[in-house]
Scaffold this motif. Structure first.
Motif, short mmCIF file in Angstrom:
data_model
loop_
_atom_site.label_atom_id
_atom_site.label_comp_id
_atom_site.label_asym_id
_atom_site.label_seq_id
_atom_site.Cartn_x
_atom_site.Cartn_y
_atom_site.Cartn_z
N ALA A 193 19.90 5.09 4.21
CA ALA A 193 19.99 3.68 5.10
C ALA A 193 18.89 3.04 5.54
O ALA A 193 17.69 3.78 5.98
CB ALA A 193 20.95 3.96 6.31
N PRO A 194 18.82 1.73 5.36
CA PRO A 194 17.60 0.84 5.98
C PRO A 194 17.73 0.91 7.58
O PRO A 194 18.39 0.65 8.00
CB PRO A 194 17.68 -0.30 5.38
CG PRO A 194 19.29 -0.57 5.15
CD PRO A 194 19.89 0.79 4.94
N SER A 195 16.69 1.75 7.89
CA SER A 195 16.91 1.80 9.38
C SER A 195 15.38 1.98 10.15
O SER A 195 15.49 2.01 11.42
CB SER A 195 17.65 3.12 9.95
OG SER A 195 17.04 4.43 9.43
N ARG A 196 14.46 1.68 9.55
CA ARG A 196 12.95 1.73 10.06
C ARG A 196 12.37 0.27 10.01
O ARG A 196 12.72 -0.44 9.23
CB ARG A 196 12.13 2.89 9.12
CG ARG A 196 12.43 4.03 9.05
CD ARG A 196 11.91 4.81 7.93
NE ARG A 196 12.31 6.09 7.62
CZ ARG A 196 11.70 7.34 8.42
NH1 ARG A 196 10.66 7.12 9.22
NH2 ARG A 196 12.19 8.35 8.19
N LEU A 197 11.62 0.15 11.09
CA LEU A 197 11.04 -1.13 11.39
C LEU A 197 9.53 -1.21 10.66
O LEU A 197 8.87 -0.36 10.91
CB LEU A 197 10.93 -1.45 12.77
CG LEU A 197 10.16 -2.79 13.18
CD1 LEU A 197 10.84 -4.16 12.50
CD2 LEU A 197 10.06 -3.10 14.59
N TYR A 198 9.33 -2.22 9.91
CA TYR A 198 8.11 -2.02 9.23
C TYR A 198 7.50 -3.66 9.58
O TYR A 198 8.16 -4.78 9.88
CB TYR A 198 8.06 -2.07 7.40
CG TYR A 198 8.34 -0.58 7.18
CD1 TYR A 198 7.46 0.12 7.02
CD2 TYR A 198 9.66 -0.35 7.16
CE1 TYR A 198 7.81 1.54 6.35
CE2 TYR A 198 10.07 0.99 6.64
CZ TYR A 198 9.10 1.72 6.28
OH TYR A 198 9.35 2.95 5.76
N HIS B 234 11.24 4.61 21.15
CA HIS B 234 12.81 4.97 21.59
C HIS B 234 13.50 5.31 20.35
O HIS B 234 13.12 4.58 19.27
CB HIS B 234 13.34 3.60 22.17
CG HIS B 234 12.65 3.24 23.60
ND1 HIS B 234 12.99 4.04 24.63
CD2 HIS B 234 12.16 2.04 23.76
CE1 HIS B 234 12.26 3.49 25.63
NE2 HIS B 234 11.78 2.26 25.13
N LYS B 235 14.42 6.23 20.55
CA LYS B 235 14.97 6.79 19.38
C LYS B 235 16.10 5.89 18.86
O LYS B 235 16.83 5.13 19.70
CB LYS B 235 15.54 8.21 19.41
CG LYS B 235 14.60 9.11 19.64
CD LYS B 235 15.13 10.55 19.79
CE LYS B 235 13.87 11.55 19.90
NZ LYS B 235 14.60 12.89 20.30
N LEU C 269 18.64 -1.10 18.49
CA LEU C 269 18.84 0.04 17.93
C LEU C 269 20.02 1.12 18.09
O LEU C 269 20.65 1.02 19.26
CB LEU C 269 17.47 1.07 18.84
CG LEU C 269 16.27 0.90 18.28
CD1 LEU C 269 15.62 -0.56 18.39
CD2 LEU C 269 15.31 2.07 18.92
N ALA C 270 20.85 1.38 16.91
CA ALA C 270 22.06 1.95 17.10
C ALA C 270 21.65 3.71 17.32
O ALA C 270 20.84 4.13 16.83
CB ALA C 270 22.60 1.98 15.58
N GLN C 271 22.48 4.05 18.42
CA GLN C 271 22.43 5.54 18.79
C GLN C 271 23.76 5.91 18.64
O GLN C 271 24.47 5.84 19.79
CB GLN C 271 21.71 5.46 20.23
CG GLN C 271 20.48 4.85 20.29
CD GLN C 271 19.70 5.19 21.87
OE1 GLN C 271 20.50 5.23 22.74
NE2 GLN C 271 18.37 4.88 21.87
N GLY C 272 24.37 6.46 17.53
CA GLY C 272 25.64 6.90 17.32
C GLY C 272 26.45 5.67 17.40
O GLY C 272 26.51 4.80 16.69
N LEU C 273 27.46 5.69 18.13
CA LEU C 273 28.55 4.50 18.34
C LEU C 273 28.05 3.26 19.31
O LEU C 273 29.16 2.54 19.74
CB LEU C 273 29.78 5.23 18.78
CG LEU C 273 30.53 5.91 17.93
CD1 LEU C 273 31.85 6.38 18.18
CD2 LEU C 273 30.67 5.27 16.49
#
Length: 377
Positions: free
Chosen positions: A307-312, A328-329, A347-351
């Motif tokens: 999944a695309p989830s990293r900030l560049y 932050h995670k 930032l998505a952290q689970g739900l």
């Protein structure tokens, strides 16, 4: 797995999944949707989760949920517009589609519906003056670029294109757009079991990148010029000064390449070779900084990243992408610039999601604030 142990684990998974799904649908229905069959605008009873009796999910429940497609803030920072897919209206014809709507809320006024259409509505944008909205509306022959006042009046077609408009971006002068358009895909037709079947072949033709002048009455109005890009284009973004366009490019027009093999290129208008930013993988979004010196985007680490989830962030003049190590995670889902060196990210952290403002040079942020649900826009 031993077959004797499968029913217990499988049933446990199904029960937990069903419970989560029903609670989620109940929450969404309470927030966004009216009861099935209720008149639009009618008052509804506010139910807490503890008062909701759980039951099986039906197709009518799914059709009754309103889905928010886009949310855009006006240049004045006070007015808000959003597009939704409203519940289906059941009729005897059996051909009813979800209704696409645009709502506007001005500062201090109640939200009001300004557009409702059976055709698809996409690409909602505030125009530069903050008094009008533009969007792509499905019409015969593809999507057309439409504009209207914020109150829904004086709707007019700004531009039609032979192969339709897939996505677009306004230049800062409010007179030019960059847009993508795809020729019709080759199709195989036939009959199977008495039915007529038509299948679009994959890969299809590449999606082209174009520039056009649309907000004028001169002879150049609506004339599109195609820019030379090797590959299939999507998500064009005008640089703030209007001198270049950042665009996501896949190596070909196949669905797999669009999902997992896109990179970013910066295209200028002098005919020079585009500048390639070396990220080839899943790409979620890309945004110019206000000064046009940086590009922020959300992507996967490699093509194999699920999944695309990293900030560049890539910075000129070399435009080498650098992963921003956040303090932050969470999976980065939304990013917007708030200054030339800071972004606000969801930032998505689970739900659940948290929002925080990060310095792109250090990745540091103050304490984030929780949202309580997933942020998608």
């Amino acid at each position: 797995m031993d077959i004797s142990t499968r029913p217990q684990s499988w049933n446990s998974f199904l029960s937990n999944f069903a419970l989560t799904l029903m609670v989620s649908i109940s929450l969404n229905a309470n927030v966004w949707a009216q009861p099935l069959g209720a008149k639009e605008g009618a008052a509804t009873t506010d139910h807490s989760v503890s008062q909701v009796s759980l039951r099986g999910v039906t197709s009518a429940d799914l059709c009754a949920i309103q889905q928010i497609r886009q949310v855009v803030v006006a240049p004045n920072g006070a007015d808000l517009a959003w597009s939704i897919i409203a519940p289906r209206v059941f009729a005897k014809s059996g051909r009813d589609r979800p209704r696409h709507q645009i709502w506007v809320k001005s500062d201090g006024a109640a939200a009001r519906k300004v557009v409702e259409a059976q055709g698809s509505i996409r690409g909602l944008r505030w125009m530069r003056d903050g008094k009008e909205l533009s969007y792509l509306r499905a019409q015969r022959g593809g999507r057309a670029l439409v504009a209207m006042r914020a109150d829904g009046s004086k709707e007019r077609v700004l531009m039609r294109f032979a192969d339709g408009i897939a996505s677009y971006s306004w230049a800062s002068d409010g007179k030019h757009i960059a847009f993508t358009s795809r020729p019709p895909a080759p199709r195989r037709e036939g009959r199977r079991r008495g039915y007529r079947v038509a299948v679009d072949l994959d890969p299809g033709p590449n999606v082209g990148l174009f520039v056009a002048r649309v907000a004028s009455n001169d002879k150049a109005h609506g004339r599109a010029r195609q820019l030379v890009v090797s590959g299939s284009c999507s998500q064009p973004r005008f640089r703030p000064d209007g001198g270049a366009i950042a665009v996501a490019v896949a190596p070909d027009g196949s669905s797999d390449s669009y999902v997992s093999r896109r990179e970013i290129q910066i295209v200028t208008f002098d005919g020079s070779k585009p500048t390639r930013i070396g990220v080839l993988g899943k790409l979620l979004d890309l945004r110019w900084s206000p000064d046009g010196k940086r590009l922020a985007f959300i992507a996967g680490r490699t093509e194999a990243d699920p999944a695309p989830s990293r900030l560049y962030v890539a910075q000129g003049p070399k435009w080498r992408p650098k992963a921003v190590r956040l303090n932050h995670k969470g999976h980065v889902r939304v990013v917007r610039w708030v200054s030339s060196t800071r972004v606000i990210a969801a930032l998505a952290q689970g739900l659940h999601s948290v929002l925080a403002v990060f310095d792109v040079r250090t990745g540091r942020s103050a304490k984030p604030w929780p949202v309580g649900s997933l942020v998608v826009e």
